[in-house]
Design a protein around this motif. Structure first.
Motif, PDB file in Angstrom:
ATOM      1  N   UNK A   1      -3.591  14.737 -16.734  1.00  0.00           N
ATOM      2  CA  UNK A   1      -3.169  14.642 -15.340  1.00  0.00           C
ATOM      3  C   UNK A   1      -3.864  13.513 -14.581  1.00  0.00           C
ATOM      4  N   UNK A   2      -5.080  13.126 -14.985  1.00  0.00           N
ATOM      5  CA  UNK A   2      -5.747  12.031 -14.274  1.00  0.00           C
ATOM      6  C   UNK A   2      -5.200  10.671 -14.679  1.00  0.00           C
ATOM      7  N   UNK A   3      -4.347  10.632 -15.700  1.00  0.00           N
ATOM      8  CA  UNK A   3      -3.735   9.378 -16.142  1.00  0.00           C
ATOM      9  C   UNK A   3      -2.313   9.196 -15.605  1.00  0.00           C
ATOM     10  N   UNK A   4      -1.747  10.268 -15.087  1.00  0.00           N
ATOM     11  CA  UNK A   4      -0.349  10.187 -14.670  1.00  0.00           C
ATOM     12  C   UNK A   4      -0.128  10.868 -13.321  1.00  0.00           C
ATOM     13  N   UNK A   5       0.008  12.209 -13.307  1.00  0.00           N
ATOM     14  CA  UNK A   5       0.558  12.904 -12.141  1.00  0.00           C
ATOM     15  C   UNK A   5       1.847  12.192 -11.749  1.00  0.00           C
ATOM     16  N   UNK A   6       2.873  12.329 -12.589  1.00  0.00           N
ATOM     17  CA  UNK A   6       4.043  11.459 -12.496  1.00  0.00           C
ATOM     18  C   UNK A   6       4.953  11.787 -11.328  1.00  0.00           C
ATOM     19  N   UNK A   7       5.621  10.742 -10.862  1.00  0.00           N
ATOM     20  CA  UNK A   7       6.630  10.915  -9.828  1.00  0.00           C
ATOM     21  C   UNK A   7       7.925  10.300 -10.326  1.00  0.00           C
ATOM     22  N   UNK A   8       8.435   9.267  -9.671  1.00  0.00           N
ATOM     23  CA  UNK A   8       9.743   8.732 -10.017  1.00  0.00           C
ATOM     24  C   UNK A   8       9.791   8.047 -11.368  1.00  0.00           C
ATOM     25  N   UNK A   9      10.989   8.019 -11.959  1.00  0.00           N
ATOM     26  CA  UNK A   9      11.222   7.306 -13.212  1.00  0.00           C
ATOM     27  C   UNK A   9      12.504   6.494 -13.097  1.00  0.00           C
TER      28      UNK A   9
END
Length: 391
Positions: free
Chosen positions: A304-312
């Motif tokens: 999670x500290x490398x991403x926490x993704x949002x839009x793609x």
């Protein structure tokens, strides 16, 4: 609750034909999430399967070049929708509940108007926006927002001939009743190649909703433009397209009309998923790859500290995924619905939190930062929209 409206027969028939043909919290919440799979490391991709063997693959390594900063001084930008004539971008402010037009050439920003009924709080507010499939004739903007009682989808007429600040018509509610919370409101909407409206929702912090097929929380929904359950959905008379999600934040299709979605993990694994109608993606029973029967494992996962993704977005044979807490743009090269090589990170820490990625045609992307959302450290000029060239 669904606000039912008359469907468009030609569009429904096309959608049914396409589906029959095989169309396919930001940074975690409370502790106590599902355990990581043994032996897994960060930024992992699933190996390509034989089903994708005949498909071409992009190079294992790609590139990103920042061409320019398109606009600056934006407040909590969330949704982004390019105008079809290429003249500008519509951007939604989560906390101010406004939609603005950014001139694609000069970066000049003009407020179209404020969306009434939005109740910003926590991760909620005015979130995703999308243009009607018939925008050229109807000039409709769709928006997903958090109200005082729920999350909902509305549509509004955009009249550019009216004075700035008065160019949005009254919102017409298309779909409502999606659970809301201080966290995990989902919010990404997009019209698919089948002309149907897809919406990513969150479980609003109530983990059990994701495994309840009767709930709209923790799902990807598929609707007609009028808000009806779309024809060919996997569950009769239901808008639910896939389930078992924690908080879906990104939706994109590849050039074969296959759907992909990004999803926040809790404490261990964020996910990029290939979406198959009717499949269960595991939350809260599984976070990341579990290998358990009945759950669809992600094609790539990150700490999670490398991403926490949002839009793609999809471009040049890869999925490009924005990272909030990770403060980077991830490239995931595809072979079918599998990753063909390990994910590759770009822009790490350079622009802070990244929220939304939109294909700009060919090898170009639009990307928004998200440093004014209460979790970033805004710099002079934040927030901004960037234009990228990628390979």
């Amino acid at each position: 609750m669904i606000v039912r409206r008359r469907a468009v027969p030609a569009l429904l028939a096309a959608a049914a034909l396409l589906l029959t043909a095989g169309c396919s919290g930001d940074g975690g919440g409370a502790s106590g999430g599902a355990a990581a799979s043994p032996g897994r490391t960060s930024a992992q991709a699933s190996p390509s399967g034989s089903a994708a063997a005949a498909e071409p693959t992009p190079p294992a390594k790609g590139s990103v070049k920042v061409l320019r900063t398109v606009a600056t001084g934006l407040n909590t930008p969330w949704g982004l929708a390019p105008l079809p004539d290429g003249s500008g971008l519509l951007v939604a402010s989560r906390d101010r509940a406004t939609i603005s037009r950014v001139d694609a050439r000069t970066g000049r920003t003009t407020v179209l108007g404020e969306v009434p009924g939005v109740s910003p709080e926590g991760e909620g507010g005015l979130l995703g926006i999308a243009l009607s499939p018939d925008y050229a004739s109807d000039h409709m903007i769709y928006a997903y927002f958090t109200s005082a009682s729920d999350n909902r989808v509305v549509r509004m007429l955009y009249d550019a001939k009216k004075p700035a600040g008065e160019q949005l018509g009254a919102p017409d509610t298309v779909f409502k009743g999606i659970p809301k919370g201080f966290i995990h409101n989902g919010g990404r909407i997009a019209f698919g190649p089948d002309g149907m409206l897809y919406a990513g929702t969150g479980e609003s912090g109530q983990r059990g909703l994701a495994q309840d097929k009767e709930s709209l929380g923790g799902k990807i929904l598929r609707l007609t433009p009028e808000g009806e359950p779309a024809p060919g959905n996997p569950f009769p008379d239901s808008p639910v397209y896939s389930w078992g999600h924690r908080n879906v934040q990104g939706l994109a299709w590849d050039d074969k009309q296959r759907l992909f979605a990004s999803e926040f993990g809790q404490d261990t694994w964020d996910e990029l998923n290939a979406i198959k109608p009717g499949d269960n993606y595991g939350w809260p029973e599984a976070e990341g790859r579990s290998g358990e029967g009945g759950f669809h494992d992600p094609l790539a996962q990150w700490h999670t500290d490398e991403a926490s993704p949002s839009g793609i977005a999809y471009a040049e044979g890869s999925i490009w995924m924005a990272g909030l807490r990770g403060q980077r743009l991830w490239r995931v090269p595809l072979k079918g619905t599998e990753a063909s090589a390990a994910p590759q990170a770009f822009l790490e820490g350079r622009y802070g939190r990244l929220r939304t990625v939109v294909a700009a045609g060919g090898n170009k992307l639009w990307v928004t930062t998200s440093n004014t959302d209460g979790r970033g450290r805004p710099k002079d000029g934040d927030d901004r929209i960037l234009e990228l060239q990628v390979s």
